[in-house]
Design a protein around this motif. Sequence first.
Motif, short mmCIF file in Angstrom:
data_model
loop_
_atom_site.label_atom_id
_atom_site.label_comp_id
_atom_site.label_asym_id
_atom_site.label_seq_id
_atom_site.Cartn_x
_atom_site.Cartn_y
_atom_site.Cartn_z
N THR A 23 -62.25 -13.20 -16.47
CA THR A 23 -63.30 -13.85 -17.25
C THR A 23 -64.63 -13.95 -16.52
N GLN A 24 -64.62 -13.87 -15.18
CA GLN A 24 -65.87 -13.91 -14.41
C GLN A 24 -66.44 -12.50 -14.17
N GLY A 25 -65.78 -11.44 -14.69
CA GLY A 25 -66.29 -10.08 -14.55
C GLY A 25 -65.81 -9.36 -13.30
N VAL A 26 -64.84 -9.93 -12.60
CA VAL A 26 -64.31 -9.31 -11.37
C VAL A 26 -63.16 -8.37 -11.75
N THR A 27 -63.22 -7.14 -11.24
CA THR A 27 -62.17 -6.16 -11.52
C THR A 27 -61.02 -6.37 -10.54
N HIS A 28 -59.80 -6.37 -11.08
CA HIS A 28 -58.60 -6.56 -10.27
C HIS A 28 -57.66 -5.37 -10.44
N PHE A 29 -56.88 -5.08 -9.39
CA PHE A 29 -55.83 -4.07 -9.41
C PHE A 29 -54.56 -4.75 -8.93
N ASP A 30 -53.45 -4.55 -9.66
CA ASP A 30 -52.21 -5.19 -9.25
C ASP A 30 -51.03 -4.42 -9.84
N GLY A 31 -49.85 -4.75 -9.34
CA GLY A 31 -48.62 -4.11 -9.81
C GLY A 31 -48.09 -4.74 -11.07
N GLN A 32 -48.60 -5.92 -11.46
CA GLN A 32 -48.17 -6.64 -12.67
C GLN A 32 -49.39 -6.86 -13.56
N PRO A 33 -49.26 -6.61 -14.85
CA PRO A 33 -50.40 -6.89 -15.74
C PRO A 33 -50.59 -8.41 -15.88
N PRO A 34 -51.82 -8.86 -16.07
CA PRO A 34 -52.06 -10.31 -16.20
C PRO A 34 -51.62 -10.80 -17.59
N PRO A 35 -51.12 -12.01 -17.66
CA PRO A 35 -50.75 -12.54 -18.99
C PRO A 35 -52.01 -12.92 -19.77
N GLY A 36 -52.09 -12.43 -20.99
CA GLY A 36 -53.18 -12.82 -21.86
C GLY A 36 -54.46 -12.00 -21.71
N LEU A 37 -54.55 -11.06 -20.79
CA LEU A 37 -55.75 -10.24 -20.62
C LEU A 37 -55.40 -8.77 -20.84
N PRO A 38 -56.32 -8.02 -21.45
CA PRO A 38 -56.03 -6.59 -21.63
C PRO A 38 -56.11 -5.86 -20.28
N ALA A 39 -55.15 -4.98 -20.05
CA ALA A 39 -55.12 -4.23 -18.79
C ALA A 39 -54.90 -2.75 -19.09
N THR A 40 -55.45 -1.90 -18.23
CA THR A 40 -55.23 -0.46 -18.37
C THR A 40 -54.34 0.01 -17.22
N THR A 41 -53.52 1.01 -17.51
CA THR A 41 -52.63 1.56 -16.49
C THR A 41 -53.36 2.66 -15.73
N ILE A 42 -53.29 2.61 -14.43
CA ILE A 42 -53.92 3.62 -13.57
C ILE A 42 -52.86 4.63 -13.18
N VAL A 43 -53.18 5.90 -13.36
CA VAL A 43 -52.25 6.97 -12.96
C VAL A 43 -52.61 7.38 -11.54
N THR A 44 -51.67 7.23 -10.64
CA THR A 44 -51.88 7.62 -9.24
C THR A 44 -51.19 8.95 -8.99
N PRO A 45 -51.62 9.69 -7.97
CA PRO A 45 -50.96 10.97 -7.69
C PRO A 45 -49.47 10.82 -7.43
#
Length: 140
Positions: free
Chosen positions: A29-51
Motif C-alpha cells: 500500500t505504500q508503493g514498495v515492491t516486494h519479492f517473496d516465496g509466498q504471495p501476500p494475503p489480500g494483495l494482487p501478486a504476479t509470478t516471476i519466472v526464474t531460469p
Amino acid sequence: MRTHFFIAGLLVVLSPAAMAAQIYKWVDTQGVTHFDGQPPPGLPATTIVTPASSPGKPPIPANGGAIGNQQAIDNSVKKQVAEQQEQLKVFCEQARTNLAQLQNNPRLREEVEGQLRRLDDAQRQERIGETQKQIADNCQ
C-alpha cells in the motif's frame, strides 16, 4: 559421522528444488515492491519466472554465452587454418615434383588446346625459375 554425510547429501539433493521455487512480486500500500516465496494475503501478486524454475530451458550464463560462442569461433578458425596448411603442403609437394621433372628432363611436352607441344630450353628455364620462386615464396 555417517549421519553428517547423509545430511550433507540430502541438502545437496534438495538444493535444486529450493532454487526452483516460485517467486511472487507485489506492491504494498505504500508503493514498495516486494519479492517473496509466498504471495501476500489480500494483495494482487504476479509470478516471476526464474531460469531455474522455467521447464526445459537451461539457465542463461551471466556473460550471455559469449564464452561458448568464442570457443566455437576459435575451433572454426583452427579448422580452417589446418585445412589451408594441408592444401599448402600438397601444393609444395607437387611444386617440388614439377621442379625435379623440369630440371632432370630436357625433353618436356605440354598439352596446349588438345595437342602436345615440346618446350624449348628457354621455356623450360623460365618454368624452372617460376617454380623455384613459388617454392621459395610458399614452402619452407
